[in-house]
Enzyme design. Sequence first.
Site: not given
Ligand code: BG6
Length: 484
Positions: A142, A172, A229, A234, A334
């Site tokens: 992505k 992910h 994002d 997610h 964030k």
């Molecule tokens: C990513 C985003 O897909 O996921 C990031 O682009 C974010 O901005 C990240 O920080 C968060 O992933 P995780 O696994 O650290 O929660």
Amino acid sequence: MSFDLVLFGGTGDLAWRKLLPALFQAFRHGTLPAGGRIIAIARDDHSDEQYRSLIRSRFEEVDLAKRPSAEEFERFAGLLHYLRLDASKPEDFERLARTVKERNADVAVVYLAVGPALFAPVCEQLAAHGLNTANTRIVLEKPLGHDLESNRAINETVRGAFGENQIFRIDHYLGKPSVQNLFALRFGNALFEPLWRRDTIASIEITIAEDLGVEKRGAFYDTTGALRDMVQNHALQLLCAIAMEPPINAHADAIRDEKLKVLRSLKAWTPPDLQQHVVRGQYAAGTIDGEHVPGYRDERGVDPQSTTETFVALRAEIASWRWAGVPFYIRTGKRLAGRDAHIVVNFRQTPHAIFNTPAGAANRLMISLQPRDGLQLHLLAQGQENRRNGHTLSPVHLDLDFDRRFGSERVGAYERLLLDVIDGRLNLFVRSDEQEEAWRWVEPILEWWANDENGPRPYAAGTWGPSASSAMIARDGYCWSEEL
Ligand code: BG6
């Protein structure tokens, strides 16, 4: 089984922070098939040796427990090769095709860890050079576009070169052990299914909070924002995992069909909904872990007048027999008060009270995704403190800590997903129609914001976002889990 993993973006952030460490973990645990070769691709000039020493120095930044010893790195480095390639030069693809065809491995994986602008030209060149054979799998990171139209355009070009069952779109979050445990909880146990519906569930909260800011990705993030994002992918994937019907089997399409149905049943936005049920925020300077941190507009690469959101809270509804009327609250941002991702299922209160209970007390199932992976079931019980009054109940919880139970050294998200690609398992990857449906649902929010002069609401770094987020959920008589 022999495989070639062709890694576009081989010198990029994702490659050395996530992908190569994940491949190393699989190598260390003996789960990476033995006959593997990793061909890193980028535009700079490096020999294999120079690339290996670059990666060796990058690995110094990996957590100690996951860092290879000198001897382990030597063995792992045997897999690493480097190929200079300029995506605008067909002759460079010719060299790549020769390298791959000479070896003719059982499986070829092409991983595009590059910006989406390169997806179409790279796929066209791969096809033009015969690098889209039936044993090839393509992995897309992505963002897959920035709206429905650009997403469709990418999917169309990629599908021009590869069949849908060769395309692995990564989210992910689906690879996280905690998310797989959510599937296990729902579809491997009979206990909760009868309760998993509007009659028993009052509301559901999905929170993905990060304490980090935009770090070095200011310029990218400023054109992206939290909705694109985190929410479009997610958070909505988590919503699907929590709300989907039980699939008929564990095959990829059975799972993806059910997720798609959830996305299709998300209630469409009306202007009053957008006004009342969506909050956008942007972090201002504040304090995290006792340290002063700058505001978003002062981050490197960010426009000092930026109106990009770093926080979103919203209320969604699913129009179906199972979920009608149950609010799903999604929140992500964030520079919040901590790194904390969890889902809370709030059950209804007892229909008739014969005990005294603390105000608003009811059963809750908290599914913690990170930093801890576990389950907490909140119940009401008679505590020791009520010696004289047996009619008063206190909250207690059953606590299951998966890290402690199974060891915190479990397979990480990227390790799981990379192994799945090599093995050709699509269960944890997103189909194009899911992605398009998710874009279709978030687009009215983006359009609304584009015409809303108020801009995002500021919140101090280190807090839980703008107060409007608490006000939004309070209007329904609920509160976020940390406010309980
Ligand atoms: C990513 C985003 O897909 O996921 C990031 O682009 C974010 O901005 C990240 O920080 C968060 O992933 P995780 O696994 O650290 O929660």
